[in-house]
Design an enzyme around this catalytic site. Structure first.
Site, PDB file in Angstrom:
ATOM      1  N   GLY A 187       0.826  -1.207   0.000  1.00  0.00           N
ATOM      2  CA  GLY A 187       0.000   0.000   0.000  1.00  0.00           C
ATOM      3  C   GLY A 187       0.849   1.241   0.000  1.00  0.00           C
ATOM      4  O   GLY A 187       2.004   1.211   0.400  1.00  0.00           O
ATOM      5  N   PRO A 247       2.335   4.935   0.995  1.00  0.00           N
ATOM      6  CA  PRO A 247       2.719   5.423   2.319  1.00  0.00           C
ATOM      7  C   PRO A 247       1.527   6.043   3.049  1.00  0.00           C
ATOM      8  O   PRO A 247       0.722   6.729   2.439  1.00  0.00           O
ATOM      9  CB  PRO A 247       3.757   6.508   2.003  1.00  0.00           C
ATOM     10  CG  PRO A 247       4.237   6.212   0.637  1.00  0.00           C
ATOM     11  CD  PRO A 247       3.152   5.516  -0.081  1.00  0.00           C
ATOM     12  N   GLY A 248       1.448   5.764   4.329  1.00  0.00           N
ATOM     13  CA  GLY A 248       0.409   6.396   5.147  1.00  0.00           C
ATOM     14  C   GLY A 248      -0.954   5.754   5.080  1.00  0.00           C
ATOM     15  O   GLY A 248      -1.917   6.279   5.614  1.00  0.00           O
ATOM     16  N   THR A 249      -1.049   4.590   4.411  1.00  0.00           N
ATOM     17  CA  THR A 249      -2.370   3.965   4.341  1.00  0.00           C
ATOM     18  C   THR A 249      -2.657   3.076   5.547  1.00  0.00           C
ATOM     19  O   THR A 249      -3.721   2.482   5.631  1.00  0.00           O
ATOM     20  CB  THR A 249      -2.503   3.115   3.062  1.00  0.00           C
ATOM     21  OG1 THR A 249      -1.304   2.373   2.885  1.00  0.00           O
ATOM     22  CG2 THR A 249      -2.748   3.976   1.855  1.00  0.00           C
ATOM     23  N   GLY A 250      -1.724   2.975   6.452  1.00  0.00           N
ATOM     24  CA  GLY A 250      -1.998   2.244   7.684  1.00  0.00           C
ATOM     25  C   GLY A 250      -1.433   0.838   7.722  1.00  0.00           C
ATOM     26  O   GLY A 250      -1.955  -0.019   8.432  1.00  0.00           O
ATOM     27  N   LYS A 251      -0.360   0.583   6.994  1.00  0.00           N
ATOM     28  CA  LYS A 251       0.223  -0.755   7.009  1.00  0.00           C
ATOM     29  C   LYS A 251       0.789  -1.090   8.384  1.00  0.00           C
ATOM     30  O   LYS A 251       0.523  -2.155   8.938  1.00  0.00           O
ATOM     31  CB  LYS A 251       1.336  -0.869   5.957  1.00  0.00           C
ATOM     32  CG  LYS A 251       0.860  -0.626   4.544  1.00  0.00           C
ATOM     33  CD  LYS A 251       1.979  -0.746   3.528  1.00  0.00           C
ATOM     34  CE  LYS A 251       3.036   0.318   3.666  1.00  0.00           C
ATOM     35  NZ  LYS A 251       2.574   1.663   3.313  1.00  0.00           N
ATOM     36  N   HIS A 288      -4.658  34.509 -13.466  1.00  0.00           N
ATOM     37  CA  HIS A 288      -4.137  33.156 -13.653  1.00  0.00           C
ATOM     38  C   HIS A 288      -5.084  32.123 -13.014  1.00  0.00           C
ATOM     39  O   HIS A 288      -5.524  31.183 -13.670  1.00  0.00           O
ATOM     40  CB  HIS A 288      -2.735  33.074 -13.033  1.00  0.00           C
ATOM     41  CG  HIS A 288      -2.083  31.737 -13.147  1.00  0.00           C
ATOM     42  ND1 HIS A 288      -1.033  31.485 -13.982  1.00  0.00           N
ATOM     43  CD2 HIS A 288      -2.326  30.560 -12.509  1.00  0.00           C
ATOM     44  CE1 HIS A 288      -0.658  30.229 -13.865  1.00  0.00           C
ATOM     45  NE2 HIS A 288      -1.433  29.647 -12.965  1.00  0.00           N
ATOM     46  N   GLU A 289      -5.407  32.356 -11.757  1.00  0.00           N
ATOM     47  CA  GLU A 289      -6.257  31.382 -11.055  1.00  0.00           C
ATOM     48  C   GLU A 289      -7.667  31.378 -11.631  1.00  0.00           C
ATOM     49  O   GLU A 289      -8.295  30.323 -11.754  1.00  0.00           O
ATOM     50  CB  GLU A 289      -6.298  31.685  -9.550  1.00  0.00           C
ATOM     51  CG  GLU A 289      -4.944  31.585  -8.844  1.00  0.00           C
ATOM     52  CD  GLU A 289      -4.256  30.244  -9.062  1.00  0.00           C
ATOM     53  OE1 GLU A 289      -4.943  29.226  -9.225  1.00  0.00           O
ATOM     54  OE2 GLU A 289      -3.005  30.230  -9.089  1.00  0.00           O
ATOM     55  N   ASP A 341       2.464  24.311 -13.765  1.00  0.00           N
ATOM     56  CA  ASP A 341       1.335  23.863 -14.582  1.00  0.00           C
ATOM     57  C   ASP A 341       1.830  23.208 -15.854  1.00  0.00           C
ATOM     58  O   ASP A 341       1.343  22.148 -16.250  1.00  0.00           O
ATOM     59  CB  ASP A 341       0.461  25.063 -14.969  1.00  0.00           C
ATOM     60  CG  ASP A 341      -0.163  25.725 -13.757  1.00  0.00           C
ATOM     61  OD1 ASP A 341      -0.265  25.060 -12.717  1.00  0.00           O
ATOM     62  OD2 ASP A 341      -0.530  26.907 -13.859  1.00  0.00           O
TER      63      ASP A 341
HETATM   64  P1  ADP Z   1       2.170   3.154   6.644  1.00  0.00           P
HETATM   65  O1  ADP Z   1       2.894   2.224   7.519  1.00  0.00           O
HETATM   66  O2  ADP Z   1       1.252   2.477   5.673  1.00  0.00           O
HETATM   67  O3  ADP Z   1       3.010   4.163   5.960  1.00  0.00           O
HETATM   68  P2  ADP Z   1       1.047   3.967   9.116  1.00  0.00           P
HETATM   69  O4  ADP Z   1       0.456   2.696   9.570  1.00  0.00           O
HETATM   70  O5  ADP Z   1       2.353   4.326   9.718  1.00  0.00           O
HETATM   71  O6  ADP Z   1       1.170   4.013   7.543  1.00  0.00           O
HETATM   72  O7  ADP Z   1      -0.018   5.111   9.344  1.00  0.00           O
HETATM   73  C1  ADP Z   1       0.335   6.355   9.832  1.00  0.00           C
HETATM   74  C2  ADP Z   1      -0.764   6.917  10.683  1.00  0.00           C
HETATM   75  O8  ADP Z   1      -1.897   7.247   9.907  1.00  0.00           O
HETATM   76  C3  ADP Z   1      -1.271   5.950  11.709  1.00  0.00           C
HETATM   77  O9  ADP Z   1      -0.517   6.029  12.872  1.00  0.00           O
HETATM   78  C4  ADP Z   1      -2.702   6.421  11.945  1.00  0.00           C
HETATM   79  O10 ADP Z   1      -2.720   7.473  12.883  1.00  0.00           O
HETATM   80  C5  ADP Z   1      -3.088   6.989  10.604  1.00  0.00           C
HETATM   81  N1  ADP Z   1      -3.878   6.022   9.833  1.00  0.00           N
HETATM   82  C6  ADP Z   1      -3.532   5.501   8.644  1.00  0.00           C
HETATM   83  N2  ADP Z   1      -4.493   4.678   8.180  1.00  0.00           N
HETATM   84  C7  ADP Z   1      -5.453   4.656   9.111  1.00  0.00           C
HETATM   85  C8  ADP Z   1      -6.712   3.985   9.211  1.00  0.00           C
HETATM   86  N3  ADP Z   1      -7.164   3.164   8.260  1.00  0.00           N
HETATM   87  N4  ADP Z   1      -7.456   4.200  10.327  1.00  0.00           N
HETATM   88  C9  ADP Z   1      -7.015   5.024  11.288  1.00  0.00           C
HETATM   89  N5  ADP Z   1      -5.848   5.679  11.251  1.00  0.00           N
HETATM   90  C10 ADP Z   1      -5.073   5.521  10.179  1.00  0.00           C
HETATM   91 ZN    ZN Z   2      -1.513  27.692 -12.265  1.00  0.00          ZN
END
Ligand code: ADP
Ligand code: ZN
Ligand code: MG
Length: 601
Positions: free
Chosen positions: A201, A203-207, A423-424, A499
């Site tokens: 997944g 980055p930041g999706t909660g792995k 522009h905008e 752009d």
């Molecule tokens: P990854 O490891 O995929 O990069 P993380 O697990 O470290 O992402 O997620 C970072 C933070 O984002 C988590 O600590 C949480 O606070 C938030 N977060 C991400 N996905 C979720 C989710 N599905 N539900 C709740 N919080 C989430």
């Molecule tokens: Zn622009």
């Protein structure tokens, strides 16, 4: 414990030094004057002496006026004999108070020893410190091969309840939880328990969060290590760390090993150059060997996470290794609302805060981004010295996360402001009148991050796929800014460079990745390869001829040219609306969706 000893040693040293200085100093004051025997005899003759105390060879003399002197005599002879030899008369001797004390040497002890003791102590201390230092190095060398995996503490336990959305991923992982909880059930049926699960997944999706939740649900220990922690400066460390990690884990079985960012060690072997490469290979081999070595009784499951599925070594994905793969998607609008709800807990919010609206406004945000939005909102509220978070603050922090902080100090001159407004407005008007472009949500000429102004277009619903028409219209919207500058201000600025870059990138991927250009045909062009050589470098391998390269360039220019033309046409047709928008922008700096819809209606 060691620290206590160290502190104690330092304290003791300082104390000893102070004591030494003090005793030397005080000795100096008390030390009486010395007189020789001749002077003593003289004084006795003058009847100035009150008493004499004899300590071995030392004489402590007290004069009539109360002052003290010391003197020495020869050993072997008594003081009286000595005095009469000097010709002191017996009456005078008998008038003296003579006492015989103990041998002086024994009372002499501590205070006179200190001057010798201090340096000795000091040197001993130094030696001790040095020994400790050396030992420290030794200790570090001994722990070098240890994995350094962190065992998650059980107090801050995460369960599936703390993870919003990701429904399918949770279902897949529920199975793993059951394997960990009651392996026998599966073993009795002759099933093989999976050894490795790969979480894929962005980055930041909660792995990381999900894998913690698996451990929390199964109530088993959780060893957490990042792929990059295996690889250090020294060769062979990675492999020995892997060995150590698996050894610890087997002892703690059933448990979970979580290897975060496994692509750091799990890249395709045999590609790239450089010394770190061999080390990675060895580490990866060791991981594979350890996983192959699991028998049915070791209930250890290896979870690994990566966002670079494409670069992983195929050997990792073979059956018996990370054969299970759980894909975690970017959250859709419903998931986003749930995630926001989870992170809104413990944050006091005004009643009118509508998290659904926030979810609508944040397509393409990951769970981490959303958590960040609410956190920024809380911080902003605290900085305004308010107690409750308002809807505006939350919406504001979306933009902050998306585009960077507002730069109020970045003041534009009136002319620049006007150019930015045109522009905008150009972006916005083109977006409004094109069927496949995303509707306008906000226009602003307040600079944020690196942009002088910004227009936010958001899709009505999350899009998983894009059509040819989407791309064509998106390019026109991107060129709308530059064309408006040209038409209204009769000059062009650097404000459009980003752009243009984006429009060109869309045109290129249309041709080379999606095969959407009829002239060049339904195929892809070029292969992205990653070279690991003195850092990372993305390198494109050409798998087409020079001639094709020329046609690709030609077609890209065509697309951008066409986009510019259609943008120009729309702007010229709606000059009136443009002027209206610009005058509102000049006055208020931002226009929200509702007002914009009114202006162009
Ligand atoms: P990854 O490891 O995929 O990069 P993380 O697990 O470290 O992402 O997620 C970072 C933070 O984002 C988590 O600590 C949480 O606070 C938030 N977060 C991400 N996905 C979720 C989710 N599905 N539900 C709740 N919080 C989430
Ligand atoms: Zn622009
Ligand atoms: Mg992570």
């Amino acid at each position: 414990m060691k620290n206590i000893f160290k502190n104690f040693a330092v304290f003791f040293l300082v104390f000893a030094i102070i004591a030494a200085i003090f005793s030397l100093y005080s000795n100096k004051i008390e030390k009486p004057e010395e007189m020789n025997l001749g002077q003593l005899v003289q004084e006795i003759q003058n009847e100035q002496i009150k008493s004499i105390q004899v300590k071995g060879n030392q004489l402590d003399i007290t004069l009539n006026d109360g002052s003290n002197r010391i003197s020495k005599k020869e050993s072997g002879e008594s003081l009286t004999t000595l005095l009469s030899n000097y010709g002191v008369s017996p009456e005078k001797i008998s008038r003296l108070e003579l006492t015989v004390g103990e041998e002086a040497n024994s009372t002499f002890s501590f205070s006179s020893l200190l001057p010798f003791l201090i340096p000795a102590l000091f040197i001993l201390g130094m030696i001790w410190f040095m020994m400790r230092q050396v030992q420290g190095v030794n200790n570090r060398a001994m722990t070098f091969g240890q994995s350094g995996a962190k065992l998650a503490d059980q107090k801050t336990k995460v369960t599936f309840k703390d993870v919003a959305g990701a429904k399918e991923a949770k279902e897949d992982l529920q199975e793993i939880v059951e394997f960990l909880k009651s392996p026998q059930k599966f073993l009795d049926l002759g099933a093989k328990i999976p050894k490795g699960v790969l979480l894929l997944g962005s980055p930041g999706t909660g792995k990381t969060l999900l894998s913690r939740a698996v451990a929390g649900e199964a109530k088993v220990p959780f060893f957490h290590i990042s792929g990059s922690e295996f690889v250090e400066m020294f060769v062979g460390v990675g492999a020995s760390r892997v060995r150590d990690l698996f050894k610890k884990a087997k002892k703690a079985s059933p448990c979970i090993i979580f290897i975060d960012e496994i692509d750091a060690v799990g890249r395709q072997r045999g590609s790239g150059l450089g010394g770190s490469h061999d080390e990675r290979e060895q580490t990866l081999n060791q991981i594979l060997t350890e996983m192959d070595g699991f028998d049915n009784q070791t209930n250890v499951i290896v979870l690994a996470a990566t966002n670079r599925h494409d670069v992983l070594d195929p050997a990792l994905l073979r059956p018996g290794r990370f054969d299970r793969q759980v894909v975690i998607d970017m959250p859709d609008i419903k998931d986003r609302e749930e995630i926001l709800n989870i992170h809104a807990k413990g944050k006091p919010m005004q009643k009118n805060v509508d998290l659904k609206r926030v979810a609508q406004r944040t397509p393409g945000f990951s769970g981490a981004d959303l958590a960040n939005v609410l956190n920024e909102a809380a911080i902003m509220t605290a900085r305004k010295n308010e107690k409750i978070i308002s809807q505006e603050t939350v919406l504001d922090s979306i933009e902050k996360v998306m585009l960077g902080p507002e730069r109020k100090s970045h003041i534009l001159s009136d002319k620049e402001k006007k150019t930015t407004a045109y522009h905008e407005a150009g972006h916005a008007v083109v977006a409004h009148y094109l069927e496949h472009a995303d509707p306008v949500h906000k226009i602003s000429i307040i600079s944020r991050g690196r942009a002088a102004g910004y227009t936010i277009n958001l899709p009505e619903e999350d899009k998983k796929m894009h059509s040819y028409e989407d791309f064509i219209d998106d390019m026109a919207v991107l060129l709308g800014g530059r064309m408006a500058e040209k038409i209204f201000c009769h000059e062009v600025t650097t404000g459009a460079s980003n752009d243009l870059e984006r429009a060109t990138a869309i045109a290129r991927s249309l041709i080379t990745q999606f095969g959407m250009n009829e002239k060049l045909g339904f195929r892809t062009f070029g292969k992205k390869e990653e070279m690991v050589f003195l850092g990372k470098e993305i390198h494109e391998r050409r798998d087409y001829s020079e001639k094709t390269a020329e046609s690709i360039d030609h077609e890209i220019s065509n697309y951008v040219q066409q986009a510019a033309q259609s943008a120009e046409k729309i702007i010229r047709e709606h000059k009136e609306q443009m002027e209206k928008i610009v005058s509102v922008l000049m006055e208020k700096e931002t226009i929200e969706k509702e007002e914009f819809d009114n202006l162009v209606a």
